[in-house]
Design a protein around this motif. Structure first.
Motif, short mmCIF file in Angstrom:
data_model
loop_
_atom_site.label_atom_id
_atom_site.label_comp_id
_atom_site.label_asym_id
_atom_site.label_seq_id
_atom_site.Cartn_x
_atom_site.Cartn_y
_atom_site.Cartn_z
N UNK A 44 -16.69 -59.40 30.39
CA UNK A 44 -17.47 -58.73 31.43
C UNK A 44 -17.49 -57.23 31.16
N UNK A 45 -18.63 -56.62 31.38
CA UNK A 45 -18.73 -55.16 31.35
C UNK A 45 -19.25 -54.73 32.72
N UNK A 46 -18.32 -54.42 33.61
CA UNK A 46 -18.64 -54.10 34.99
C UNK A 46 -18.19 -52.67 35.30
N UNK A 47 -18.93 -51.99 36.13
CA UNK A 47 -18.60 -50.60 36.46
C UNK A 47 -18.43 -50.44 37.97
N UNK A 48 -17.36 -49.76 38.34
CA UNK A 48 -17.09 -49.45 39.74
C UNK A 48 -16.50 -48.04 39.83
N UNK A 49 -16.83 -47.33 40.90
CA UNK A 49 -16.33 -45.97 41.07
C UNK A 49 -15.63 -45.85 42.43
N UNK A 50 -14.49 -45.18 42.44
CA UNK A 50 -13.77 -44.93 43.69
C UNK A 50 -13.37 -43.46 43.74
N UNK A 51 -13.16 -42.97 44.96
CA UNK A 51 -12.66 -41.61 45.15
C UNK A 51 -11.23 -41.68 45.65
N UNK A 52 -10.42 -40.81 45.14
CA UNK A 52 -9.04 -40.71 45.61
C UNK A 52 -8.98 -39.61 46.66
N UNK A 53 -8.94 -40.01 47.91
CA UNK A 53 -8.97 -39.02 48.99
C UNK A 53 -10.39 -38.85 49.51
N UNK A 54 -10.63 -37.73 50.19
CA UNK A 54 -11.92 -37.47 50.81
C UNK A 54 -12.94 -36.97 49.79
N UNK A 55 -14.19 -37.39 49.98
CA UNK A 55 -15.28 -36.90 49.15
C UNK A 55 -15.76 -35.55 49.68
N UNK A 56 -16.19 -34.72 48.76
CA UNK A 56 -16.83 -33.48 49.18
C UNK A 56 -18.25 -33.79 49.64
N UNK A 57 -18.88 -32.84 50.32
CA UNK A 57 -20.25 -33.05 50.77
C UNK A 57 -21.19 -33.24 49.59
N UNK A 58 -20.95 -32.51 48.50
CA UNK A 58 -21.78 -32.66 47.31
C UNK A 58 -21.63 -34.06 46.72
N UNK A 59 -20.41 -34.55 46.65
CA UNK A 59 -20.18 -35.89 46.11
C UNK A 59 -20.85 -36.96 46.97
N UNK A 60 -20.76 -36.78 48.29
CA UNK A 60 -21.43 -37.73 49.18
C UNK A 60 -22.93 -37.72 48.96
N UNK A 61 -23.49 -36.53 48.78
CA UNK A 61 -24.93 -36.40 48.56
C UNK A 61 -25.34 -37.05 47.24
N UNK A 62 -24.58 -36.78 46.19
CA UNK A 62 -24.90 -37.36 44.88
C UNK A 62 -24.80 -38.89 44.91
N UNK A 63 -23.79 -39.40 45.61
CA UNK A 63 -23.64 -40.85 45.73
C UNK A 63 -24.84 -41.45 46.45
N UNK A 64 -25.27 -40.81 47.52
CA UNK A 64 -26.42 -41.31 48.29
C UNK A 64 -27.68 -41.33 47.43
N UNK A 65 -27.92 -40.24 46.70
CA UNK A 65 -29.12 -40.15 45.85
C UNK A 65 -29.09 -41.24 44.78
N UNK A 66 -27.92 -41.43 44.14
CA UNK A 66 -27.81 -42.46 43.10
C UNK A 66 -28.03 -43.85 43.67
N UNK A 67 -27.46 -44.11 44.84
CA UNK A 67 -27.61 -45.42 45.47
C UNK A 67 -29.06 -45.70 45.84
N UNK A 68 -29.73 -44.71 46.42
CA UNK A 68 -31.13 -44.90 46.80
C UNK A 68 -32.02 -45.09 45.57
N UNK A 69 -31.69 -44.37 44.50
CA UNK A 69 -32.46 -44.53 43.26
C UNK A 69 -32.34 -45.93 42.68
N UNK A 70 -31.13 -46.48 42.72
CA UNK A 70 -30.93 -47.83 42.20
C UNK A 70 -31.63 -48.86 43.07
N UNK A 71 -31.61 -48.66 44.38
CA UNK A 71 -32.32 -49.59 45.27
C UNK A 71 -33.82 -49.56 44.99
N UNK A 72 -34.35 -48.36 44.77
CA UNK A 72 -35.78 -48.23 44.50
C UNK A 72 -36.17 -48.88 43.18
N UNK A 73 -35.27 -48.78 42.20
CA UNK A 73 -35.55 -49.37 40.89
C UNK A 73 -35.52 -50.89 40.95
#
Length: 295
Positions: free
Chosen positions: A266-295
């Motif tokens: 298996x070649x599977x990818x998962x990402x986790x944050x250790x502790x709280x995300x910064x506002x920038x990280x939250x924004x980047x995660x949201x943009x990436x997630x929405x882009x994948x949904x659109x694709x």
């Protein structure tokens, strides 16, 4: 025809299905025989899978009709008879001690067997790479010796033929792949639950690999792979090996890889944050997630 073997790598019905499928395609494309050296092709079409690294030429001839022929170092002979559905008389060893009177030069066996099959002037498909990354595990000199010994034969790239057969998965394969995916997901979840700030990446890897093994994903050799990426320096290393670096709060941790089961990985990818995300990280995660949904 073999009716029973002690340690089958694949079910008999699966072996027969794969052989019928590739031989039908060979007939349709005018290929008289396939010359296989890639370990994945050997496993797929003969059921033989190496249990440890051993140098030396391992290969097979798959004719357009009839049983494949396995040609292996002597040390693998009995293993192949107990693992593969290829008839015992078609599993040919080479090497070993001189008093065993086995051929010492494996390329001669390939040449002689292809001639015995009446293919001295035949069309022989080989593994020559391409989009599927199917490359022969044979040296340049070994392949050249075989070609020189069959100078009247036509050697052609059989990669597309091989891949067209392997790429469409059978029900048995799909079942194995679903199981190893489930094992990988469960392992990552278990590792994430037990992450502690201050533990090392290698300690986290131990938790992950133990979960894989507890679920039945242990094999010889262990082909499952898991890589971690995180931190300013480590994240850019696309194939970074888990290290003794301690996990720190505020760090992103990227899992890449997975378990192995019956030769399927298996070649599977998962990402986790250790502790709280910064506002920038939250924004980047949201943009990436929405882009994948659109694709």
């Amino acid at each position: 025809m073999k009716r029973d073997i002690p340690f089958p790598e694949i079910p008999r019905e699966e072996y027969d299905l794969r052989l019928r499928k590739i031989q039908k395609k060979m007939k349709e494309t005018g290929v008289d025989a396939l010359l296989l050296f890639a370990k994945e092709d050997l496993t797929y079409f003969t059921g033989f899978r190496k249990t440890w690294y051993f140098p030396g030429l391992h290969g097979a001839i798959v004719p357009q009709t009839g049983s494949p022929i396995l040609i292996l170092p002597q040390i693998c002979h009995v293993l192949a008879m107990h693992m593969s559905w290829v008839e015992d008389e078609n599993i040919l060893p080479w090497g070993g001690a001189e008093h065993w009177h086995l051929p010492q030069e494996p390329t001669e066996i390939y040449i002689n067997k292809l001639k015995e099959l009446g293919l001295e002037k035949g069309v022989i498909g080989t593994e020559e790479g391409g989009p599927a990354y199917i490359y022969m595990d044979a040296s340049f000199s070994e392949f050249e010796k075989i070609k020189e010994g069959l100078s009247k034969a036509t050697f052609t790239n059989g990669t597309d033929l091989i891949w067209s057969s392997r790429s469409i998965k059978t029900d048995w394969e799909i079942g194995v792949m679903r199981e190893v995916c489930k094992i990988t997901v469960n392992g990552i979840r278990e590792a994430v639950k037990k992450i502690n700030i201050g533990m090392t990446e290698r300690e986290l890897l131990y938790i992950l690999e133990k979960s894989f093994m507890d679920q039945g994903a242990y094999d010889t050799p262990m082909h499952g792979e898991m890589m971690f990426r995180g931190g300013a320096r480590h994240y850019s290393m696309s194939t970074g090996r888990p290290s003794d670096k301690k996990l720190e709060a505020g760090r992103q941790l990227y899992f890449d890889g997975g378990a192995s089961l019956k030769g399927y990985r298996v070649d599977m990818q998962r990402m986790v944050w250790l502790g709280e995300q910064s506002e920038l990280e939250k924004r980047l995660f949201y943009v990436a997630e929405e882009g994948q949904k659109a694709a």
